[in-house]
Each structure stands twice: as C-alpha cells, then as structure tokens.
Enzyme design. Structure first.
Site, PDB file in Angstrom:
ATOM      1  N   ILE A 166      -1.200 -20.134   3.262  1.00  0.00           N
ATOM      2  CA  ILE A 166       0.018 -20.240   2.454  1.00  0.00           C
ATOM      3  C   ILE A 166       1.095 -21.054   3.174  1.00  0.00           C
ATOM      4  O   ILE A 166       1.761 -21.893   2.564  1.00  0.00           O
ATOM      5  CB  ILE A 166       0.554 -18.821   2.121  1.00  0.00           C
ATOM      6  N   ASN A 193       6.065 -15.959   7.796  1.00  0.00           N
ATOM      7  CA  ASN A 193       4.845 -15.855   6.995  1.00  0.00           C
ATOM      8  C   ASN A 193       3.597 -15.517   7.815  1.00  0.00           C
ATOM      9  O   ASN A 193       2.617 -15.036   7.267  1.00  0.00           O
ATOM     10  CB  ASN A 193       4.662 -17.206   6.266  1.00  0.00           C
ATOM     11  N   ARG A 205      -0.484 -20.318  16.418  1.00  0.00           N
ATOM     12  CA  ARG A 205      -1.130 -20.420  17.738  1.00  0.00           C
ATOM     13  C   ARG A 205      -1.889 -21.733  17.917  1.00  0.00           C
ATOM     14  O   ARG A 205      -1.906 -22.299  18.988  1.00  0.00           O
ATOM     15  CB  ARG A 205      -2.111 -19.249  17.929  1.00  0.00           C
ATOM     16  N   LYS A 222       2.228  -4.004   7.573  1.00  0.00           N
ATOM     17  CA  LYS A 222       2.987  -4.689   6.519  1.00  0.00           C
ATOM     18  C   LYS A 222       4.047  -3.756   5.922  1.00  0.00           C
ATOM     19  O   LYS A 222       5.106  -4.208   5.484  1.00  0.00           O
ATOM     20  CB  LYS A 222       2.052  -5.191   5.423  1.00  0.00           C
ATOM     21  N   SER A 275      -0.070 -23.231  10.284  1.00  0.00           N
ATOM     22  CA  SER A 275      -1.306 -23.960  10.575  1.00  0.00           C
ATOM     23  C   SER A 275      -2.372 -23.786   9.498  1.00  0.00           C
ATOM     24  O   SER A 275      -3.363 -24.512   9.486  1.00  0.00           O
ATOM     25  CB  SER A 275      -1.879 -23.487  11.924  1.00  0.00           C
ATOM     26  N   SER A 276      -2.172 -22.825   8.588  1.00  0.00           N
ATOM     27  CA  SER A 276      -3.267 -22.445   7.690  1.00  0.00           C
ATOM     28  C   SER A 276      -2.714 -21.825   6.414  1.00  0.00           C
ATOM     29  O   SER A 276      -1.531 -21.456   6.343  1.00  0.00           O
ATOM     30  CB  SER A 276      -4.159 -21.438   8.434  1.00  0.00           C
ATOM     31  N   THR A 324      -7.330 -17.773   0.831  1.00  0.00           N
ATOM     32  CA  THR A 324      -7.035 -18.467   2.094  1.00  0.00           C
ATOM     33  C   THR A 324      -8.103 -18.053   3.115  1.00  0.00           C
ATOM     34  O   THR A 324      -8.881 -17.130   2.859  1.00  0.00           O
ATOM     35  CB  THR A 324      -5.651 -18.047   2.644  1.00  0.00           C
ATOM     36  N   TYR A 365      -3.774  -2.921   8.539  1.00  0.00           N
ATOM     37  CA  TYR A 365      -3.036  -3.986   7.835  1.00  0.00           C
ATOM     38  C   TYR A 365      -1.864  -3.417   7.050  1.00  0.00           C
ATOM     39  O   TYR A 365      -0.722  -3.864   7.181  1.00  0.00           O
ATOM     40  CB  TYR A 365      -3.988  -4.734   6.899  1.00  0.00           C
TER      41      TYR A 365
HETATM   42  N1  LIG Z   1      -4.348 -14.161   1.662  1.00  0.00           N
HETATM   43  C1  LIG Z   1      -3.980 -13.036   1.026  1.00  0.00           C
HETATM   44  O1  LIG Z   1      -4.738 -12.511   0.174  1.00  0.00           O
HETATM   45  C2  LIG Z   1      -2.654 -12.396   1.321  1.00  0.00           C
HETATM   46  C3  LIG Z   1      -2.234 -11.339   0.493  1.00  0.00           C
HETATM   47  C4  LIG Z   1      -1.018 -10.736   0.756  1.00  0.00           C
HETATM   48  C5  LIG Z   1      -0.228 -11.178   1.804  1.00  0.00           C
HETATM   49  N2  LIG Z   1      -0.664 -12.212   2.587  1.00  0.00           N
HETATM   50  C6  LIG Z   1       0.181 -12.616   3.720  1.00  0.00           C
HETATM   51  O2  LIG Z   1       0.450 -14.004   3.665  1.00  0.00           O
HETATM   52  C7  LIG Z   1       0.668 -14.485   4.994  1.00  0.00           C
HETATM   53  C8  LIG Z   1      -0.130 -15.760   5.218  1.00  0.00           C
HETATM   54  O3  LIG Z   1      -1.516 -15.431   5.175  1.00  0.00           O
HETATM   55  P1  LIG Z   1      -2.640 -16.465   4.699  1.00  0.00           P
HETATM   56  O4  LIG Z   1      -3.368 -15.813   3.598  1.00  0.00           O
HETATM   57  O5  LIG Z   1      -2.060 -17.805   4.523  1.00  0.00           O
HETATM   58  O6  LIG Z   1      -3.621 -16.409   5.978  1.00  0.00           O
HETATM   59  P2  LIG Z   1      -4.148 -17.513   7.005  1.00  0.00           P
HETATM   60  O7  LIG Z   1      -4.639 -18.707   6.288  1.00  0.00           O
HETATM   61  O8  LIG Z   1      -5.052 -16.795   7.918  1.00  0.00           O
HETATM   62  O9  LIG Z   1      -2.816 -17.916   7.785  1.00  0.00           O
HETATM   63  C9  LIG Z   1      -2.202 -17.023   8.683  1.00  0.00           C
HETATM   64  C10 LIG Z   1      -1.264 -17.814   9.544  1.00  0.00           C
HETATM   65  O10 LIG Z   1      -0.636 -16.940  10.501  1.00  0.00           O
HETATM   66  C11 LIG Z   1      -0.811 -17.499  11.798  1.00  0.00           C
HETATM   67  N3  LIG Z   1      -0.907 -16.422  12.788  1.00  0.00           N
HETATM   68  C12 LIG Z   1      -1.765 -15.373  12.773  1.00  0.00           C
HETATM   69  N4  LIG Z   1      -1.595 -14.629  13.873  1.00  0.00           N
HETATM   70  C13 LIG Z   1      -0.607 -15.217  14.587  1.00  0.00           C
HETATM   71  C14 LIG Z   1       0.010 -14.919  15.820  1.00  0.00           C
HETATM   72  N5  LIG Z   1      -0.363 -13.853  16.557  1.00  0.00           N
HETATM   73  N6  LIG Z   1       0.986 -15.723  16.264  1.00  0.00           N
HETATM   74  C15 LIG Z   1       1.373 -16.801  15.543  1.00  0.00           C
HETATM   75  N7  LIG Z   1       0.826 -17.135  14.373  1.00  0.00           N
HETATM   76  C16 LIG Z   1      -0.158 -16.349  13.893  1.00  0.00           C
HETATM   77  C17 LIG Z   1      -2.104 -18.300  11.703  1.00  0.00           C
HETATM   78  O11 LIG Z   1      -2.129 -19.359  12.629  1.00  0.00           O
HETATM   79  P3  LIG Z   1      -2.956 -19.371  14.006  1.00  0.00           P
HETATM   80  O12 LIG Z   1      -4.258 -18.693  13.749  1.00  0.00           O
HETATM   81  O13 LIG Z   1      -3.056 -20.832  14.325  1.00  0.00           O
HETATM   82  O14 LIG Z   1      -2.097 -18.624  14.947  1.00  0.00           O
HETATM   83  C18 LIG Z   1      -1.978 -18.895  10.317  1.00  0.00           C
HETATM   84  O15 LIG Z   1      -1.184 -20.060  10.341  1.00  0.00           O
HETATM   85  C19 LIG Z   1       0.293 -13.343   5.937  1.00  0.00           C
HETATM   86  O16 LIG Z   1       1.465 -12.703   6.405  1.00  0.00           O
HETATM   87  C20 LIG Z   1      -0.491 -12.414   5.050  1.00  0.00           C
HETATM   88  O17 LIG Z   1      -0.433 -11.069   5.479  1.00  0.00           O
HETATM   89  C21 LIG Z   1      -1.845 -12.843   2.368  1.00  0.00           C
END
Ligand SMILES: NC(=O)c1ccc[n+]([C@@H]2O[C@H](COP(=O)([O-])OP(=O)(O)OC[C@H]3O[C@@H](n4cnc5c(N)ncnc54)[C@H](OP(=O)(O)O)[C@@H]3O)[C@@H](O)[C@H]2O)c1
Length: 259
Positions: free
Chosen positions: A19, A91, A39, A162, A16-17, A193, A158
């Site tokens: 990456i 993801n 969600r 992870k 939904s958001s 993000t 966090y």
């Molecule tokens: N952004 C960074 O700097 C970064 C760095 C390292 C790793 N990552 C990893 O990359 C991945 C994607 O993160 P992002 O940066 O794209 O963040 P984001 O934009 O907040 O996206 C997170 C996604 O996970 C979903 N989500 C969160 N909690 C959930 C739950 N309980 N059940 C189902 N879906 C859930 C959210 O959707 P809903 O809210 O609609 O549920 C959203 O689609 C994550 O695993 C994050 O740890 C990100």
C-alpha cells in the site's frame, strides 16, 4: 482520486512494498517531496527513482522500526534534513497469524508484532507530531485494520498490536486536533499485497491501488476514519455479543500459523 502534493512534504513508512509503495507511485508529481522509510534499501531506491522521474524529491531512510531508538532517530534526522512534514502516512507493519497454543512456543510473535505495528511507529511519529503541532498544521494518517476493534481467533499477535496502535491514534486525534494536526485512521479490509499473500486464498480483497486511493481521500477530506461500510455495524454487534460474533468471524478467518 488524485491529490495535489506540489510543494508538500510527505513521510511514508512502509514505502518499499504494498500500500505504501502504491500510494507513492500513484501520487509522485512535480515538486512533491517524500521521505521513504522501510528496511529494504534497494526497493526504496526504486520508489525514489519513480519520484525523481516525475519531478519530485525523495529522502530514503532504510530503518527497522522495531528498533525504537533507530525509529526516533530517523524522525529527528528527517526533520533536520528536509523539515517538518505536511503529511505523515504511518503505514509500515507486519502480519503474524498465530494461535495462542502456537504462541506458547513463539512468544516473540507478540514482541515482533508490537514493535513493528505499534511501539516503533509511535516512536517514529512522535517527533514528527511535535514539529507539526508546533507549526500548527499537519496530518497523521495511520494504517490500521478492520480487525483492530474486533476479536479474531488465531490472529492474537497481529490484532493485539494493531488494537494498541489504533487506540493510540485515536488518542492522538483528540489531543492534537486543537493544535491543527488532523489524524485519520485507515481501517483496511483485506488488501492484495505481499503481506496478505499467504491468506488471500481466493477471498475478496482490495487492490493496493484502491487502498492507495483511501490515502489520497484521507489527504483531501481529513476524516477521522475511513473504513468499509459494514464495519461500524460489525463493531456494534461485537460490543453487544463479543463471544458469539468472534466465533462467527473465526469461521471466516484463515487461522493457519505463520513463521
Ligand atoms: N494487506 C492487508 O490485507 C492489510 C489489511 C489491513 C491492514 N493492513 C496494513 O497496511 C499496512 C501496509 O501493509 P501492506 O499490505 O502494504 O504490506 P506489505 O506489502 O508487506 O508492506 C509492509 C511495509 O512495511 C514495511 N515494514 C515492515 N516491517 C518493518 C519494520 N520493522 N521497519 C520498517 N518498515 C517495515 C515493509 O518494508 P520492509 O520489509 O522493506 O521493511 C513494507 O514496506 C500495514 O500496516 C498493514 O498492517 C494491510
């Protein structure tokens, strides 16, 4: 880097958001099929509309992965409705930065992090892995972080969740490779993000589109891990002198607490 997904079924959590959404929007194409899980149903419907507009198909699954039973049931339902996936991009995740002192008042920081980042995603991935292993082909791609094997002061909830997820993915990689199921860990650095918005503060970051490019690279090359070039050296230095290195990392990390 584009990837040919015509005729392939791709399960994406966190679609939904950020990456996950950037990956689906970059790779939607005729005859590509997606399962989109997160969600927020309204946002998933928007992503599904993009998939449909490009000639693909999408099954939307609004699920909270912290509910282990719901996570498992969603995987079973997708197997029954659309079949065994070719690629699972596991993801979804949340980021809670909280010091140990602050966590004393908020121990739910740890359970919420572990539920969304490790136990829920694993419960969801397991039936999909079993089906791919039975067929003898498939690819699990897991979103991890550069911090999963390092010590980052102020980020206990966090990083610990992870770390568990990262270690589990490594186990899956070794155990399922002989069954024809590849596993790739994406050790992302800071990506711009909604998740990272509170901590970006002018720091250098990848775009969500660049991060989505790592996913397509993983699909094409099936490496065990994609990480920034500096990460292996940082991990060796951390293993040799964990306290000194984690103090140094701490100076570069934002340690503000989040709700
Ligand atoms: N952004 C960074 O700097 C970064 C760095 C390292 C790793 N990552 C990893 O990359 C991945 C994607 O993160 P992002 O940066 O794209 O963040 P984001 O934009 O907040 O996206 C997170 C996604 O996970 C979903 N989500 C969160 N909690 C959930 C739950 N309980 N059940 C189902 N879906 C859930 C959210 O959707 P809903 O809210 O609609 O549920 C959203 O689609 C994550 O695993 C994050 O740890 C990100």
């Amino acid at each position: 880097m584009s990837v040919d997904l015509a005729g392939r079924l791709v399960v994406v959590t966190g679609a939904s958001s950020g990456i996950g959404r950037a990956f689906v929007e970059a790779s939607a194409q005729p005859d590509a099929r997606f399962v989109l899980l997160a969600r927020r149903r309204g946002l998933l419907d928007e992503v599904a509309a993009t998939v449909h507009a490009r000639g693909g198909e999408a099954l939307v699954q609004p699920v909270d992965l912290r509910d282990i039973d719901a996570a498992h049931a969603a995987a079973i339902a997708s197997l029954e409705i659309v079949g065994t996936p070719d690629i699972v991009f596991a993801n979804a995740g949340i980021s809670i930065a909280r010091s140990v002192a602050a966590t004393i008042e908020r121990p739910d920081s740890i359970t919420r992090s572990v539920g969304a980042n490790f136990t829920g995603p694993a419960a969801h991935a397991l039936p999909l892995l079993a089906a791919m292993a039975e067929r003898g082909s498939g690819h699990l791609i897991g979103s991890s972080t550069t911090n999963a094997r390092l010590t980052i002061p102020g980020w206990g909830p966090y990083v610990s969740s992870k770390a568990g997820w990262d270690a589990w993915l490594r186990t899956v990689a070794v155990e399922l490779a002989p069954s024809g199921v590849a596993t790739t860990i994406l050790a992302f650095p800071l990506v711009a993000t909604p998740m990272s918005a509170p901590t970006l503060a002018g720091r250098r970051s990848m775009s969500a589109e660049e991060a989505a490019g790592w996913v397509t690279r993983a699909i094409r090359l099936r490496p065990t891990r994609i990480a920034p070039p500096w990460l292996p050296l940082a991990e060796v230095l951390h293993a040799a002198a964990p306290t000194a290195v984690s103090r140094m990392i701490g100076r570069f990390s934002m340690r503000r607490s989040q709700p």
